[in-house]
Every structure is written in structure tokens, then in C-alpha cells.
Design a protein around this motif. Structure first.
Motif, PDB file in Angstrom:
ATOM      1  N   GLU A  69     -21.559 -55.532  -9.140  1.00 60.04           N
ATOM      2  CA  GLU A  69     -22.157 -54.488  -8.304  1.00 60.04           C
ATOM      3  C   GLU A  69     -21.507 -53.130  -8.576  1.00 60.04           C
ATOM      4  N   PHE A  72     -22.912 -51.875 -11.929  1.00 59.83           N
ATOM      5  CA  PHE A  72     -24.279 -51.377 -11.784  1.00 59.83           C
ATOM      6  C   PHE A  72     -24.294 -50.018 -11.097  1.00 59.83           C
ATOM      7  N   ASP A  73     -23.479 -49.875 -10.038  1.00 59.28           N
ATOM      8  CA  ASP A  73     -23.396 -48.582  -9.344  1.00 59.28           C
ATOM      9  C   ASP A  73     -22.904 -47.501 -10.296  1.00 59.28           C
ATOM     10  N   LEU A  75     -23.160 -47.479 -13.616  1.00 57.81           N
ATOM     11  CA  LEU A  75     -24.208 -47.179 -14.595  1.00 57.81           C
ATOM     12  C   LEU A  75     -25.281 -46.275 -14.002  1.00 57.81           C
ATOM     13  N   HIS A  76     -25.706 -46.574 -12.784  1.00 60.78           N
ATOM     14  CA  HIS A  76     -26.716 -45.738 -12.142  1.00 60.78           C
ATOM     15  C   HIS A  76     -26.194 -44.314 -11.939  1.00 60.78           C
ATOM     16  N   ALA A  77     -24.943 -44.190 -11.546  1.00 56.85           N
ATOM     17  CA  ALA A  77     -24.353 -42.859 -11.355  1.00 56.85           C
ATOM     18  C   ALA A  77     -24.282 -42.115 -12.690  1.00 56.85           C
ATOM     19  N   ARG A  78     -23.944 -42.810 -13.766  1.00 57.52           N
ATOM     20  CA  ARG A  78     -23.896 -42.191 -15.103  1.00 57.52           C
ATOM     21  C   ARG A  78     -25.269 -41.701 -15.521  1.00 57.52           C
ATOM     22  N   ILE A  79     -26.288 -42.492 -15.223  1.00 56.81           N
ATOM     23  CA  ILE A  79     -27.654 -42.096 -15.576  1.00 56.81           C
ATOM     24  C   ILE A  79     -28.065 -40.844 -14.793  1.00 56.81           C
ATOM     25  N   ARG A  80     -27.764 -40.844 -13.481  1.00 53.50           N
ATOM     26  CA  ARG A  80     -28.093 -39.680 -12.652  1.00 53.50           C
ATOM     27  C   ARG A  80     -27.336 -38.437 -13.116  1.00 53.50           C
TER      28      ARG A  80
END
Length: 106
Positions: A69, A72-73, A75-80
Motif C-alpha cells: 500500500e 502504491f501510494d 507511485l501515485h504521488a510520483r505520477i501526480r
């Protein structure tokens, strides 16, 4: 370049010819490309397995382990954050080097 002869069943030869015609290449070019693709796929798989084995050995030797988790958090923050100056801190391991302190049971 070396020469190799292949004896193909007639149905396979016809199928190769059909695919080659669809791709607008010769049967020889089609077979060469198909063989190159398979060799590349097998090399990539061998590298993937070697990397996985090395990662498992690193974990067995006390390397870091992360909570999915948290990853994933992250990775999502890196994408944003792509295209911005925002610095996204890496997740903290739950075990191994630099791990979080264990939570005490209540």
C-alpha cells in the motif's frame, strides 16, 4: 550471416505465407522477425527471473521490504508530481535497512 534450412509442415508453411502477405513481407522476413522476437522475449524473461532472484536474495540478506500500500501510494504521488518540482519522499521499509519502528500491540 549463416544459412539454415527448415523443413516445415505444409500447413505451417501456408500459414506463415498468409501472415507474411498480410504484413507485406517475404515469408523469410516474417520467419526471421518471428524468431528474433522469440529470442528477445526469452532473453527478457531470463533477465526478469535473474532480477527477481537477486531481489529475493537481497531480502533474505536483510534488505528492505515495503508495504504494498505504501508503494502504491508512492507511485501515485510520483505520477501526480510529474512535471512539477514536488519532491515525493520514498516509502519507508517495514523490514530491513531503515525500517519503521514496529508498532506495539494495544
Amino acid at each position: 550471416m549463416g544459412t539454415t534450412s527448415l523443413k516445415l509442415p505444409e500447413d505451417l508453411k501456408q500459414t506463415i505465407q498468409q501472415f507474411a502477405e498480410q504484413d507485406r513481407v517475404s515469408a523469410h522476413a516474417f520467419m526471421l522477425r518471428t524468431l528474433q522476437d522469440e529470442v528477445r522475449r526469452r532473453q527478457q524473461r531470463a533477465e526478469f527471473v535473474a532480477d527477481a532472484m537477486a531481489a529475493a536474495a537481497e531480502i533474505d540478506a536483510g534488505g528492505p521490504v515495503y508495504d504494498a500500500e505504501d508503494v502504491f501510494d508512492w507511485l501515485h504521488a510520483r505520477i501526480r508530481a510529474r512535471g512539477t518540482d514536488e519532491v515525493v519522499p520514498e516509502p519507508v521499509p517495514v523490514r530491513g535497512r531503515g525500517s519503521k519502528p514496529k508498532k506495539k500491540a494495544a
